[in-house]
Design a protein around this motif. Structure first.
Motif, PDB file in Angstrom:
ATOM      1  N   PHE A   1     -11.849   4.559   4.075  1.00 54.66           N
ATOM      2  CA  PHE A   1     -11.258   3.808   2.975  1.00 54.66           C
ATOM      3  C   PHE A   1     -11.221   2.325   3.338  1.00 54.66           C
ATOM      4  N   ALA A   2     -11.447   1.476   2.337  1.00 62.80           N
ATOM      5  CA  ALA A   2     -11.348   0.031   2.528  1.00 62.80           C
ATOM      6  C   ALA A   2     -10.066  -0.458   1.873  1.00 62.80           C
ATOM      7  N   MET A   3      -9.243  -1.169   2.628  1.00 65.55           N
ATOM      8  CA  MET A   3      -7.941  -1.613   2.132  1.00 65.55           C
ATOM      9  C   MET A   3      -8.029  -3.041   1.606  1.00 65.55           C
ATOM     10  N   LEU A   4      -7.777  -3.214   0.314  1.00 65.67           N
ATOM     11  CA  LEU A   4      -7.697  -4.533  -0.305  1.00 65.67           C
ATOM     12  C   LEU A   4      -6.239  -4.993  -0.243  1.00 65.67           C
ATOM     13  N   TRP A   5      -5.943  -5.891   0.661  1.00 65.00           N
ATOM     14  CA  TRP A   5      -4.562  -6.335   0.849  1.00 65.00           C
ATOM     15  C   TRP A   5      -4.152  -7.328  -0.221  1.00 65.00           C
ATOM     16  N   HIS A   6      -5.076  -8.174  -0.631  1.00 63.16           N
ATOM     17  CA  HIS A   6      -4.828  -9.106  -1.729  1.00 63.16           C
ATOM     18  C   HIS A   6      -6.170  -9.566  -2.261  1.00 63.16           C
ATOM     19  N   ASP A   7      -6.166 -10.164  -3.446  1.00 57.08           N
ATOM     20  CA  ASP A   7      -7.421 -10.531  -4.117  1.00 57.08           C
ATOM     21  C   ASP A   7      -7.789 -12.001  -3.962  1.00 57.08           C
ATOM     22  N   GLU A   8      -7.112 -12.696  -3.019  1.00 54.60           N
ATOM     23  CA  GLU A   8      -7.328 -14.118  -2.770  1.00 54.60           C
ATOM     24  C   GLU A   8      -6.962 -14.970  -3.982  1.00 54.60           C
ATOM     25  N   PHE A   9      -6.116 -14.424  -4.824  1.00 53.68           N
ATOM     26  CA  PHE A   9      -5.619 -15.162  -5.997  1.00 53.68           C
ATOM     27  C   PHE A   9      -4.100 -15.070  -6.087  1.00 53.68           C
ATOM     28  N   VAL A  10      -3.559 -13.843  -5.910  1.00 50.28           N
ATOM     29  CA  VAL A  10      -2.115 -13.632  -5.925  1.00 50.28           C
ATOM     30  C   VAL A  10      -1.754 -12.671  -4.791  1.00 50.28           C
ATOM     31  N   LEU A  11      -0.851 -13.078  -3.923  1.00 47.91           N
ATOM     32  CA  LEU A  11      -0.401 -12.212  -2.837  1.00 47.91           C
ATOM     33  C   LEU A  11       0.670 -11.260  -3.360  1.00 47.91           C
ATOM     34  N   PRO A  12       0.541  -9.956  -3.112  1.00 52.30           N
ATOM     35  CA  PRO A  12       1.546  -9.008  -3.597  1.00 52.30           C
ATOM     36  C   PRO A  12       2.919  -9.204  -2.947  1.00 52.30           C
ATOM     37  N   HIS A  13       3.930  -8.725  -3.646  1.00 53.35           N
ATOM     38  CA  HIS A  13       5.308  -8.755  -3.155  1.00 53.35           C
ATOM     39  C   HIS A  13       5.488  -7.821  -1.950  1.00 53.35           C
ATOM     40  N   PRO A  14       6.534  -8.026  -1.162  1.00 54.20           N
ATOM     41  CA  PRO A  14       6.778  -7.198   0.033  1.00 54.20           C
ATOM     42  C   PRO A  14       6.749  -5.685  -0.196  1.00 54.20           C
ATOM     43  N   PRO A  15       7.337  -5.136  -1.260  1.00 57.37           N
ATOM     44  CA  PRO A  15       7.271  -3.672  -1.432  1.00 57.37           C
ATOM     45  C   PRO A  15       5.838  -3.151  -1.571  1.00 57.37           C
ATOM     46  N   VAL A  16       4.993  -3.904  -2.250  1.00 59.40           N
ATOM     47  CA  VAL A  16       3.606  -3.483  -2.446  1.00 59.40           C
ATOM     48  C   VAL A  16       2.863  -3.479  -1.117  1.00 59.40           C
ATOM     49  N   LEU A  17       3.074  -4.509  -0.316  1.00 57.06           N
ATOM     50  CA  LEU A  17       2.431  -4.570   0.995  1.00 57.06           C
ATOM     51  C   LEU A  17       2.957  -3.464   1.908  1.00 57.06           C
ATOM     52  N   ARG A  18       4.241  -3.145   1.783  1.00 56.76           N
ATOM     53  CA  ARG A  18       4.798  -2.037   2.579  1.00 56.76           C
ATOM     54  C   ARG A  18       4.111  -0.721   2.225  1.00 56.76           C
ATOM     55  N   ALA A  19       3.856  -0.500   0.934  1.00 51.13           N
ATOM     56  CA  ALA A  19       3.186   0.734   0.508  1.00 51.13           C
ATOM     57  C   ALA A  19       1.760   0.802   1.042  1.00 51.13           C
ATOM     58  N   LEU A  20       1.058  -0.325   1.053  1.00 48.99           N
ATOM     59  CA  LEU A  20      -0.299  -0.344   1.599  1.00 48.99           C
ATOM     60  C   LEU A  20      -0.290  -0.031   3.089  1.00 48.99           C
ATOM     61  N   GLU A  21       0.664  -0.608   3.811  1.00 53.29           N
ATOM     62  CA  GLU A  21       0.786  -0.325   5.249  1.00 53.29           C
ATOM     63  C   GLU A  21       1.078   1.159   5.477  1.00 53.29           C
ATOM     64  N   ARG A  22       1.992   1.716   4.690  1.00 56.47           N
ATOM     65  CA  ARG A  22       2.327   3.126   4.832  1.00 56.47           C
ATOM     66  C   ARG A  22       1.096   4.003   4.548  1.00 56.47           C
ATOM     67  N   THR A  23       0.324   3.634   3.564  1.00 56.26           N
ATOM     68  CA  THR A  23      -0.869   4.402   3.225  1.00 56.26           C
ATOM     69  C   THR A  23      -1.899   4.344   4.346  1.00 56.26           C
ATOM     70  N   LYS A  24      -2.108   3.163   4.890  1.00 55.30           N
ATOM     71  CA  LYS A  24      -3.052   3.014   6.003  1.00 55.30           C
ATOM     72  C   LYS A  24      -2.628   3.891   7.182  1.00 55.30           C
ATOM     73  N   GLU A  25      -1.356   3.816   7.555  1.00 57.47           N
ATOM     74  CA  GLU A  25      -0.850   4.608   8.681  1.00 57.47           C
ATOM     75  C   GLU A  25      -1.019   6.106   8.409  1.00 57.47           C
ATOM     76  N   ALA A  26      -0.713   6.521   7.179  1.00 60.73           N
ATOM     77  CA  ALA A  26      -0.801   7.946   6.827  1.00 60.73           C
ATOM     78  C   ALA A  26      -2.235   8.445   6.909  1.00 60.73           C
ATOM     79  N   LEU A  27      -3.188   7.643   6.448  1.00 60.35           N
ATOM     80  CA  LEU A  27      -4.586   8.066   6.463  1.00 60.35           C
ATOM     81  C   LEU A  27      -5.137   8.125   7.885  1.00 60.35           C
ATOM     82  N   ILE A  28      -4.792   7.151   8.696  1.00 60.72           N
ATOM     83  CA  ILE A  28      -5.241   7.172  10.096  1.00 60.72           C
ATOM     84  C   ILE A  28      -4.646   8.372  10.811  1.00 60.72           C
ATOM     85  N   ARG A  29      -3.384   8.655  10.554  1.00 62.45           N
ATOM     86  CA  ARG A  29      -2.727   9.817  11.170  1.00 62.45           C
ATOM     87  C   ARG A  29      -3.423  11.118  10.739  1.00 62.45           C
ATOM     88  N   ALA A  30      -3.951  11.127   9.515  1.00 61.57           N
ATOM     89  CA  ALA A  30      -4.641  12.315   9.008  1.00 61.57           C
ATOM     90  C   ALA A  30      -6.095  12.403   9.475  1.00 61.57           C
TER      91      ALA A  30
END
Length: 574
Positions: free
Chosen positions: A326-355
């Motif tokens: 999977f390729a993780m798009l952290w932001h689109d170089e136009f608007v940086l997401p709020h902290p909760p959104v970035l937390r969810a992306l981090e959690r997803t990355k960790e979960a997928l690597i663990r799997a």
């Protein structure tokens, strides 16, 4: 009334609202509703006293369980339809999510299905007895599809849309239609007829749009599955803001013919119909059932593509025998997401690597150019379209989703500044300039395909990345009037990539999701988005992610969504 006397549009609205209220069974009208300042009402239906224990069990069941119990006769279609109808009416009283209500008609249909199962021992189809809600624009014979336009009140459909025929042939029970914004071209939900739809997790926040009625209804489990439409995020934004699964299929995969719409004739980046549900299995059941009815024989714009079990078993993605990348798009170089959104992306990355899967970073390519190209195409004749439709009644064209003065007297005002306008009345380009925009879009799509294909050098699995994981928006559900950015969803419409919203099981927590120091802003919109964030204002909001596959990859996207969903749930249980 004399033909010379024209009825004022507000009087037309009053008459329509009276008819809508009359369609609600009086015994289902509640007197114990929570006060307006109670923001989180997601659990209220079960506390309302209107639902029996069995009705609570039925409405809390996922689509797979419902279909099993309906086909086995453990639950009758009448029981299930009654339960969801009652819960839908509760939801409507909490968040104002419905437009057309036709419960008696639905119960007659459910009784017919029960009799068919009893006498033949067979179900009518794979969706036998399943209640399905519909976004207001999907036509049902004999009912109105006002789509938030006063001028369309009193226009009754003379035939079903193709999708309605397909759903009924599959055994579904249709019982309510849901609220939308005037014009559909807003990522929030408000119109002059039915008013505003609220978010049940926090009623000071938007339910999203334009399928906002579907989002809030399904979140409150007043429907197990509904149909939305998506031209720039209108399935995914309500799914994201209400913590649901939602699928934006590619052009033509689900038949559209017979439904009403804005921007009719604009076919470069068309709207598509797709499912929203509390379960990923619900989306799969919907797509399989629709494909089984050969929609290409009912809609000339539908693609000839039956459901592919091989693609669902990831025939183009290692057939499940190798790890996915999977390729993780952290932001689109136009608007940086709020902290909760970035937390969810981090959690997803960790979960997928663990799997056991791989996650690499996605380098965005031309995101702003792609999105602005789409806006050029959408707005080419939009102003003329909206003005033509509203002219017969003189209803005002809505230019902002901000709370009205009347609403401000009834709800807690949580934002001290005025929301930005998001005017639909943009003067469009010439036909020649539109052709050039179409040509530019082809070039952008080719460049993006090449960019995706080039990731084969980074994955180490002998193929490019299998899917992209992205924010659904730069924020979770924002306050009413402040959802003016659809760049994280609209880009995939322009590229015609299949996209799926997946809940992470996380919610905005003011203790965890603290505001970060200001970063170097990409744009003025990035700056205003940063300034909007206050974790106390966004509290309770669900946090979701978006999984993006290639064009017409619905089966594989659903399958990869199951992988991500399982990894997230396993991570949450640790």
């Amino acid at each position: 009334m004399s033909a010379a006397v024209k009825q004022h549009w507000t009087e037309i609205v009053k008459e329509k609202k009276i008819r809508q209220a009359a369609a609600i069974p009086k015994e289902w009208i509640l007197t114990n509703l929570p006060p307006k300042d109670v923001l989180n009402v997601i659990d209220f239906p079960e506390k309302s006293g209107l639902l029996s224990e069995k009705e609570i069990e039925i409405t809390n069941a996922e689509v797979g369980t419902l279909l099993h119990n309906l086909s086995s006769g453990a639950w009758s279609a009448v029981e299930v339809t009654t339960a969801f109808s009652k819960r839908a009416i509760i939801a409507h009283q909490l968040v104002n999510c419905l437009t057309e209500i036709f419960i008696e008609r639905a119960l007659a249909r459910a009784a017919h299905l029960d009799e068919h199962l009893k006498t033949t021992g067979k179900v009518v189809g794979p969706l036998h007895g399943l209640p399905i809600s519909l976004k207001d624009q999907v036509n049902i014979e004999g009912l109105e599809s006002t789509m938030g336009y006063v001028s369309w009140i009193g226009q009754y459909a003379t035939k079903n849309s193709a999708l309605v025929d397909i759903l009924e042939a599959s055994g579904a029970v249709l019982y309510v239609k849901t609220n939308v914004p005037q014009t559909l071209m807003f990522p929030e939900t408000f119109n002059h007829i039915f008013g505003r739809t609220l978010n049940p997790y926090n009623r000071a926040l938007t339910s999203g749009g334009s399928s906002g009625g579907e989002g809030s209804l399904i979140a409150l489990r007043g429907s197990p599955m509904g149909v939305g439409s998506d031209i720039g995020g209108s399935i995914r934004i309500p799914s994201a803001f209400n913590g649901l699964y939602g699928l934006r299929p590619s052009y033509g995969r689900v038949p559209y013919t017979g439904s009403v719409n804005s921007l009719e004739g604009q076919e470069a980046i068309p709207s598509v119909l797709g499912p929203i549900s509390n379960s990923l299995g619900g989306l799969k059941s919907f797509m399989r059932s629709v494909a089984a009815q050969s929609p290409w024989l009912k809609d000339p714009m539908a693609v000839r593509k039956p459901w592919s079990e091989a693609e669902y078993h990831l025939s183009d993605h290692g057939e499940g025998k190798t790890p996915l990348c999977f390729a993780m798009l952290w932001h689109d170089e136009f608007v940086l997401p709020h902290p909760p959104v970035l937390r969810a992306l981090e959690r997803t990355k960790e979960a997928l690597i663990r799997a056991g899967h791989q996650v690499i970073d996605w380098k965005p390519l031309n995101h702003l150019d792609i999105f602005m190209n789409a806006i050029t195409i959408w707005t080419a004749a939009a102003t003329e379209d909206y003005r033509t439709v509203t002219a017969p009644t003189g209803e005002p064209l809505i230019g902002s989703m901000a709370l009205t003065a009347e609403e401000l007297d009834q709800v807690v005002k949580v934002i001290p500044t005025d929301p930005p306008t998001f005017p639909p009345a943009i003067e469009g380009v010439s036909a020649y300039e539109l052709w050039r925009a179409h040509k530019k879009r082809r070039e952008l799509r080719q460049a993006h395909m090449d960019h995706w294909n080039a990731t084969v050098s980074q994955t180490g699995i002998g193929r490019p990345v299998d899917a992209i994981i992205s924010p659904c928006a730069p924020y979770t559900a924002p306050p009413h009037g402040f959802n003016t950015n659809a760049s994280y969803t609209g880009i995939w419409n322009a590229l015609d990539y299949t996209a799926l919203v997946i809940p992470t099981g996380l919610f905005v927590d003011p203790v965890i999701d603290v505001k970060k120091p200001a970063h170097s802003f990409f744009s003025e919109i990035d700056k205003s988005t940063y300034e909007l964030y206050d974790p106390e204002i966004f509290k309770y909001a669900p946090i979701t992610i978006q999984l993006i596959g290639r064009t017409l990859e619905e089966e594989a996207v659903i399958a990869m969504g199951e992988v991500v969903d399982a990894a997230l749930k396993a991570s949450t249980s640790l």
